[in-house]
Design a protein around this motif. Structure first.
Motif, PDB file in Angstrom:
ATOM      1  N   ARG A 123      17.453  -6.704   3.381  1.00 60.09           N
ATOM      2  CA  ARG A 123      17.312  -8.015   4.019  1.00 60.09           C
ATOM      3  C   ARG A 123      15.997  -8.157   4.780  1.00 60.09           C
ATOM      4  N   GLU A 124      15.386  -7.032   5.072  1.00 60.76           N
ATOM      5  CA  GLU A 124      14.148  -7.076   5.839  1.00 60.76           C
ATOM      6  C   GLU A 124      13.046  -7.754   5.034  1.00 60.76           C
ATOM      7  N   MET A 125      12.328  -8.689   5.659  1.00 63.19           N
ATOM      8  CA  MET A 125      11.288  -9.443   4.969  1.00 63.19           C
ATOM      9  C   MET A 125       9.884  -9.052   5.410  1.00 63.19           C
ATOM     10  N   ALA A 126       9.759  -8.357   6.544  1.00 64.39           N
ATOM     11  CA  ALA A 126       8.448  -7.956   7.064  1.00 64.39           C
ATOM     12  C   ALA A 126       7.502  -9.151   7.151  1.00 64.39           C
ATOM     13  N   ARG A 127       8.046 -10.303   7.544  1.00 62.63           N
ATOM     14  CA  ARG A 127       7.267 -11.538   7.537  1.00 62.63           C
ATOM     15  C   ARG A 127       6.047 -11.464   8.449  1.00 62.63           C
ATOM     16  N   GLU A 128       6.217 -10.854   9.610  1.00 62.39           N
ATOM     17  CA  GLU A 128       5.107 -10.797  10.565  1.00 62.39           C
ATOM     18  C   GLU A 128       3.937  -9.997   9.995  1.00 62.39           C
ATOM     19  N   THR A 129       4.248  -8.862   9.379  1.00 65.84           N
ATOM     20  CA  THR A 129       3.189  -8.045   8.772  1.00 65.84           C
ATOM     21  C   THR A 129       2.497  -8.796   7.644  1.00 65.84           C
ATOM     22  N   LEU A 130       3.275  -9.482   6.811  1.00 67.76           N
ATOM     23  CA  LEU A 130       2.706 -10.203   5.690  1.00 67.76           C
ATOM     24  C   LEU A 130       1.850 -11.382   6.142  1.00 67.76           C
ATOM     25  N   GLU A 131       2.312 -12.086   7.156  1.00 68.12           N
ATOM     26  CA  GLU A 131       1.535 -13.217   7.658  1.00 68.12           C
ATOM     27  C   GLU A 131       0.210 -12.752   8.259  1.00 68.12           C
ATOM     28  N   GLU A 132       0.245 -11.599   8.862  1.00 69.91           N
ATOM     29  CA  GLU A 132      -0.952 -11.097   9.531  1.00 69.91           C
ATOM     30  C   GLU A 132      -1.950 -10.482   8.562  1.00 69.91           C
ATOM     31  N   ARG A 133      -1.484  -9.770   7.528  1.00 64.50           N
ATOM     32  CA  ARG A 133      -2.382  -8.946   6.734  1.00 64.50           C
ATOM     33  C   ARG A 133      -2.546  -9.412   5.291  1.00 64.50           C
ATOM     34  N   ASN A 134      -1.719 -10.366   4.857  1.00 70.01           N
ATOM     35  CA  ASN A 134      -1.814 -10.759   3.449  1.00 70.01           C
ATOM     36  C   ASN A 134      -2.448 -12.136   3.289  1.00 70.01           C
ATOM     37  N   LYS A 135      -3.575 -12.354   3.931  1.00 67.77           N
ATOM     38  CA  LYS A 135      -4.331 -13.587   3.755  1.00 67.77           C
ATOM     39  C   LYS A 135      -5.817 -13.250   3.734  1.00 67.77           C
ATOM     40  N   ASP A 136      -6.532 -13.883   2.762  1.00 69.91           N
ATOM     41  CA  ASP A 136      -7.978 -13.653   2.711  1.00 69.91           C
ATOM     42  C   ASP A 136      -8.700 -14.659   3.590  1.00 69.91           C
ATOM     43  N   GLU A 137     -10.012 -14.698   3.480  1.00 74.01           N
ATOM     44  CA  GLU A 137     -10.799 -15.576   4.343  1.00 74.01           C
ATOM     45  C   GLU A 137     -10.532 -17.058   4.084  1.00 74.01           C
ATOM     46  N   ASN A 138      -9.965 -17.374   2.899  1.00 74.85           N
ATOM     47  CA  ASN A 138      -9.643 -18.769   2.576  1.00 74.85           C
ATOM     48  C   ASN A 138      -8.196 -19.128   2.881  1.00 74.85           C
ATOM     49  N   GLY A 139      -7.470 -18.185   3.438  1.00 74.86           N
ATOM     50  CA  GLY A 139      -6.075 -18.436   3.756  1.00 74.86           C
ATOM     51  C   GLY A 139      -5.122 -18.224   2.597  1.00 74.86           C
ATOM     52  N   ASN A 140      -5.621 -17.701   1.464  1.00 72.89           N
ATOM     53  CA  ASN A 140      -4.772 -17.446   0.302  1.00 72.89           C
ATOM     54  C   ASN A 140      -4.224 -16.023   0.338  1.00 72.89           C
ATOM     55  N   ARG A 141      -3.103 -15.833  -0.337  1.00 72.36           N
ATOM     56  CA  ARG A 141      -2.540 -14.494  -0.460  1.00 72.36           C
ATOM     57  C   ARG A 141      -3.490 -13.647  -1.308  1.00 72.36           C
ATOM     58  N   TRP A 142      -3.935 -12.510  -0.801  1.00 71.18           N
ATOM     59  CA  TRP A 142      -4.876 -11.676  -1.553  1.00 71.18           C
ATOM     60  C   TRP A 142      -4.183 -10.502  -2.240  1.00 71.18           C
ATOM     61  N   VAL A 143      -2.888 -10.295  -1.934  1.00 82.16           N
ATOM     62  CA  VAL A 143      -2.103  -9.262  -2.612  1.00 82.16           C
ATOM     63  C   VAL A 143      -0.789  -9.882  -3.063  1.00 82.16           C
ATOM     64  N   ARG A 144      -0.481  -9.792  -4.332  1.00 80.43           N
ATOM     65  CA  ARG A 144       0.802 -10.273  -4.849  1.00 80.43           C
ATOM     66  C   ARG A 144       1.849  -9.174  -4.694  1.00 80.43           C
ATOM     67  N   ILE A 145       3.089  -9.579  -4.490  1.00 74.58           N
ATOM     68  CA  ILE A 145       4.172  -8.604  -4.307  1.00 74.58           C
ATOM     69  C   ILE A 145       5.238  -8.827  -5.382  1.00 74.58           C
ATOM     70  N   PHE A 146       5.532  -7.766  -6.104  1.00 77.72           N
ATOM     71  CA  PHE A 146       6.568  -7.773  -7.138  1.00 77.72           C
ATOM     72  C   PHE A 146       7.672  -6.822  -6.700  1.00 77.72           C
ATOM     73  N   VAL A 147       8.895  -7.323  -6.700  1.00 81.18           N
ATOM     74  CA  VAL A 147      10.027  -6.524  -6.258  1.00 81.18           C
ATOM     75  C   VAL A 147      10.965  -6.301  -7.443  1.00 81.18           C
ATOM     76  N   TYR A 148      11.293  -5.044  -7.682  1.00 79.02           N
ATOM     77  CA  TYR A 148      12.257  -4.676  -8.717  1.00 79.02           C
ATOM     78  C   TYR A 148      13.506  -4.149  -8.018  1.00 79.02           C
ATOM     79  N   ASN A 149      14.570  -4.934  -8.108  1.00 82.97           N
ATOM     80  CA  ASN A 149      15.838  -4.567  -7.486  1.00 82.97           C
ATOM     81  C   ASN A 149      16.635  -3.729  -8.478  1.00 82.97           C
ATOM     82  N   VAL A 150      16.820  -2.467  -8.172  1.00 82.86           N
ATOM     83  CA  VAL A 150      17.373  -1.514  -9.137  1.00 82.86           C
ATOM     84  C   VAL A 150      18.811  -1.176  -8.759  1.00 82.86           C
TER      85      VAL A 150
END
Length: 860
Positions: A123-150
């Protein structure tokens, strides 16, 4: 970045499916991709030894796969810590990617960045970390995240990790069982292709070379993407697939100059017996090279099938099939950069039988092939740069044909190389009479007239040679060397052997028909004014063949050290030759005062060794059966001393295309991991056992219903059980004369405390002038010595993991793909998961389980 959830909830079948899924995900990556793998529970740690992103080549991926298989489950999970770990490494590696090429060798793709998370949910989303570190200088997501639920029935909710993927331009996938692994791990491909599809740009792509499953050999594929469009012609963001065409490396080789003449060659003039063509891609990996061992392997090649190569791209670097030096490194860089030019420098080359090395001036001419990712080059030694092409007509042509005719030969055998002189000679399986019939009256439109003229010229030049030699008294039995037969082999493909009895069988003639494939022809080319002595190779198992008694001596004819039209030689009787050279040691001709040999005596062992350290002749009766063996296998201590004193120089390289016997691992009766259940697990032991049983049954049922019966062993990484051998790395060692070969004295000491000092063995060596021979005198082993015998081997040995560990390899220079980077498009859709999933009701599976148990007990 691949993040693997190894928290306690993944224990058991879920973690096993994760391991297989990660292996398959790694398989989807190519040489232009960079990867890093980490595991996480409360904290994230690197998997394996790579502390940063590394190129996703075959060896790096295999090492990561091996480490993934050793992972164990324990502890709780923290996605926040895992993502912080990932972003830190992305940020650090971006600094490396942004450096100038001369500082980082163009490491990194510097394009799309993605995180693949393999987990059983959360259930953890780590939203704070993602909002802080997953944006480039233009405000776009610079790393895509793919989740495989096994997992089929994980008790862990997945709404948090699904939101993580959807809010970061990624995708959420479910992997229910082993059968779903192969296709589901590719779910990231359509997402990453969206920006490229929306751009409506189509770039041709050349694949890495790979071994064709249908037996066509090594090949590459040229592809172009196919995009989906609506009825009115507007683009969707769907990549339908690719179209392409396969090009075998054999086809590619036909477009470059050939070693041998061929009527249908694009380039009429061959590059000579020791010249060769090669090609590399922008990663420095070879696509053409005479040492690309699996080049013609496949279903139709029984010999190479036994090597046990897998279908993965070989990923063999140019510097791994050549002796590496500074000039070769610079040559490789120029070719990768698409330059055109020519370089000449001195380098080492390995003989075709991989037992000798030669130092020679080589000229490399190279150029880039437009609209590809490849550069090609021609490599030619100094003696292949100039070729003589006569024009034979009229009366001279008739004389030449007579000189070639098998019916017109006196007391000797004429052999013509089985080359494709004419269209009717397509395969190199023709005997001399068939070749002669084709060139007796050649059709200029279907024959290589330049090659035939060269052959005619050789025939005229050598027509009287045999007759003149056979009149000589030395040939007629009075030679102190014990000449049994003589021969001449020409660059044009002609060979003459006298007397006729020296090749009195069809099998013997076929073996000698092509001079360019004979060591007695090829090795003297590298050593002007030097007689090359050789004997049949002895692997230590003994030779039942009487040819072991024969010694071959040959010498190349060099014109101004730029052209070698022929090689002449003789076959010597070993016993007569021994009677000739042993007395010479008493006449001071060896330059060693007081060192001499007698036949059949134990007072002094004398050897004639060749430039590779193989025994050509010896005075020691007890080692006569070792003639042809490498001296280090007979007397390793003295050989080691010769190397230490620089009489012989040791050259070591690695064969990254070797095959080793497959040895099945023995199953261990012990436990597979050290996981210790907590008190809460033990308090619910019945639930835990039932959950584990349910997990296994559901995996099986899901495979059965959706994918059919799928064995886990089929979808795990390829094993070698299907073949006799597995790919491995061998250490290759060759020896050549060192700086002290001319004249040297040494002592082989025994440091064993119980060995008397008089057991130290003195040796003398001297190089025999104008030959490839070394005269060696050595005291026999002391019978009271307790020094252990050592063996110095020349045959390839399997390399240790430490010697070839990719963890300690410095990345080589490469060139990034020249195409545009399609990493983001503002018009992408927000679809981030599949709308359909298959769920097996627990009651249905339990009912099947109970029915199965009932039928089992009722059968007794």
């Amino acid at each position: 970045m691949i993040l693997i959830d190894t928290s306690g909830s993944t224990y058991g079948m879920t973690l096993e499916v994760i391991k297989v899924s990660v292996s398959k995900a790694l398989d989807t990556l190519g040489n232009d991709d960079y990867v890093m793998v980490a595991e996480f529970n409360q904290e994230a740690t690197i998997v394996g030894c790579f502390e940063t992103f590394v190129q996703a080549n075959l060896r790096n991926k295999q090492l990561l796969k091996d480490h993934v298989q050793n992972l164990n489950a324990s502890g709780q999970v923290s996605f926040d810590n895992a993502l912080s770990f990932a972003f830190k490494h992305f940020e650090d590696f971006k600094v490396t990617e942004d450096k100038d090429a001369k500082d980082n060798n163009n490491q990194g793709a510097n394009c799309i960045r993605a995180i693949m998370i393999f987990t059983d949910g959360g259930r953890e989303m780590a939203r704070e970390t993602l909002e802080e570190r997953n944006k480039d200088e233009n405000g776009n997501r610079w790393v895509r995240i793919f989740v495989y639920n096994v997992g089929t029935d994980s008790m862990v909710p997945s709404d948090g990790v699904k939101s993580m993927a959807c809010e970061n331009d990624g995708f959420f996938s479910n992997i229910r069982s082993f059968g779903a692994v192969r296709l589901t791990t590719l779910d990231y491909v359509p997402v990453l292709s969206r920006p490229m599809v929306l751009s409506d740009e189509k770039n041709f792509q050349w694949s890495d070379i790979y071994l064709d499953a249908l037996g066509l050999g090594m090949m590459t594929t040229l592809t172009q993407p196919v995009y989906s469009k609506t009825k009115n012609g507007s683009l969707t963001e769907e990549l339908l697939g690719v179209v392409g065409t396969d090009i075998t490396t054999k086809n590619m080789a036909e477009t470059v100059p050939q070693r041998k003449p061929s009527y249908n060659a694009i380039f009429n003039r061959p590059i000579g017996p020791e010249g060769y063509a090669f090609g590399i891609n922008r990663n420095g990996y070879i696509l053409l090279h005479p040492r690309l061992k699996a080049e013609f392997g496949g279903l139709g090649d029984v010999e190479n099938q036994t090597l046990g190569y897998l279908s993965d791209p070989p990923n063999v670097d140019f510097l791994e099939v050549e002796f590496e030096d500074d000039q070769k490194i610079q040559l490789r860089k120029q070719m990768i950069d698409g330059k055109t030019g020519s370089e000449t420098f001195s380098t080492f080359v390995m003989s075709s039988d991989e037992r000798y090395v030669e130092e020679v001036d080589m000229t490399y001419s190279f150029t880039f092939i437009n609209k590809t990712t490849f550069s090609v080059a021609l490599a030619q030694p100094f003696f292949d740069l100039v070729q003589f092409a006569p024009i034979i007509t009229g009366t001279e042509q008739r004389r030449a044909n007579t000189a070639l005719s098998p019916e017109h030969q006196k007391e000797h055998v004429v052999l013509i190389a089985p080359w494709s002189f004419c269209e009717s000679l397509k395969a190199e399986t023709n005997d001399t009479s068939q070749v002669y019939q084709a060139i007796d009256d050649p059709d200029v439109n279907s024959c290589d007239m330049e090659a035939i003229n060269k052959l005619w010229g050789d025939a005229l030049t050598t027509s009287d040679w045999v007759e003149n030699i056979t009149r000589n008294e030395a040939y007629n039995g009075s030679s102190p060397l014990g000449i049994r037969s003589i021969f001449v082999a020409t660059q044009g493909g002609l060979s003459r052997f006298a007397p006729e009895s020296s090749l009195d069988t069809e099998e013997a003639q076929r073996a000698k028909q092509d001079p360019w494939e004979q060591n007695y022809y090829r090795r003297p080319l590298y050593k002007p004014d030097t007689y090359i002595f050789s004997v049949p190779y002895n692997d230590g198992q003994g030779l039942n063949n009487e040819s072991v008694l024969d010694i071959t001596a040959s010498k190349a004819i060099h014109i101004n050290r730029k052209w070698s039209p022929a090689v002449v030689g003789a076959i010597l009787n070993a016993q007569t030759f021994e009677e000739f050279w042993l007395p010479k040691t008493m006449q001071g001709e060896n330059g060693l005062d007081g060192a001499y040999c007698f036949q059949n005596t134990s007072a002094q062992h004398c050897y004639l060794l060749d430039d590779g350290g193989f025994i050509i002749s010896t005075s020691a009766e007890d080692v006569k059966s070792d003639v042809g063996r490498f001296f280090g296998e007979v007397d390793g201590r003295v050989m080691q001393s010769l190397v230490n004193n620089n009489v012989y120089a040791k050259h070591t390289s690695f064969d990254f295309q070797a095959a080793c016997p497959f040895i099945a691992e023995t199953a261990s009766p012990g436990i597979r991991s050290a996981f210790v259940p907590s008190f809460s697990y033990l308090a619910n032991l019945w639930w835990w056992m039932f959950s584990a049983m349910w997990n296994m049954v559901t995996h099986t049922m899901y495979d059965l219903i959706v994918f059919g019966i799928t064995e886990p062993s089929i979808v795990t990484a390829q094993t070698a059980a299907e073949g006799k051998n597995v790919s491995c790395i061998m250490t290759q060692t060759q020896y050549a004369f060192g700086e002290s070969a001319v004249n040297m004295t040494g002592i082989e000491t025994c440091s064993h405390r119980n060995s008397p000092k008089e057991c130290d063995r003195r040796w003398f060596s001297a190089q025999v002038s104008k030959t490839n021979l070394l005269l060696l005198f050595v005291n026999p082993r002391c019978p009271t010595s307790e020094c252990a015998k050592i063996t110095v081997r020349q045959v390839p040995q399997e390399a240790s993991a430490q010697e070839t560990n990719p963890c300690f390899v410095t990345p080589r220079y490469r060139r990034r793909p020249p195409e545009n980077c399609y990493d983001y498009n503002p018009n992408e859709s927000s679809i981030c998961s599949k709308g359909v999933s298959v769920t097996i009701p627990r009651s249905f599976t339990v009912t099947l389980l109970l029915l199965g148990l009932a039928s089992r007990y009722l059968s007794y």
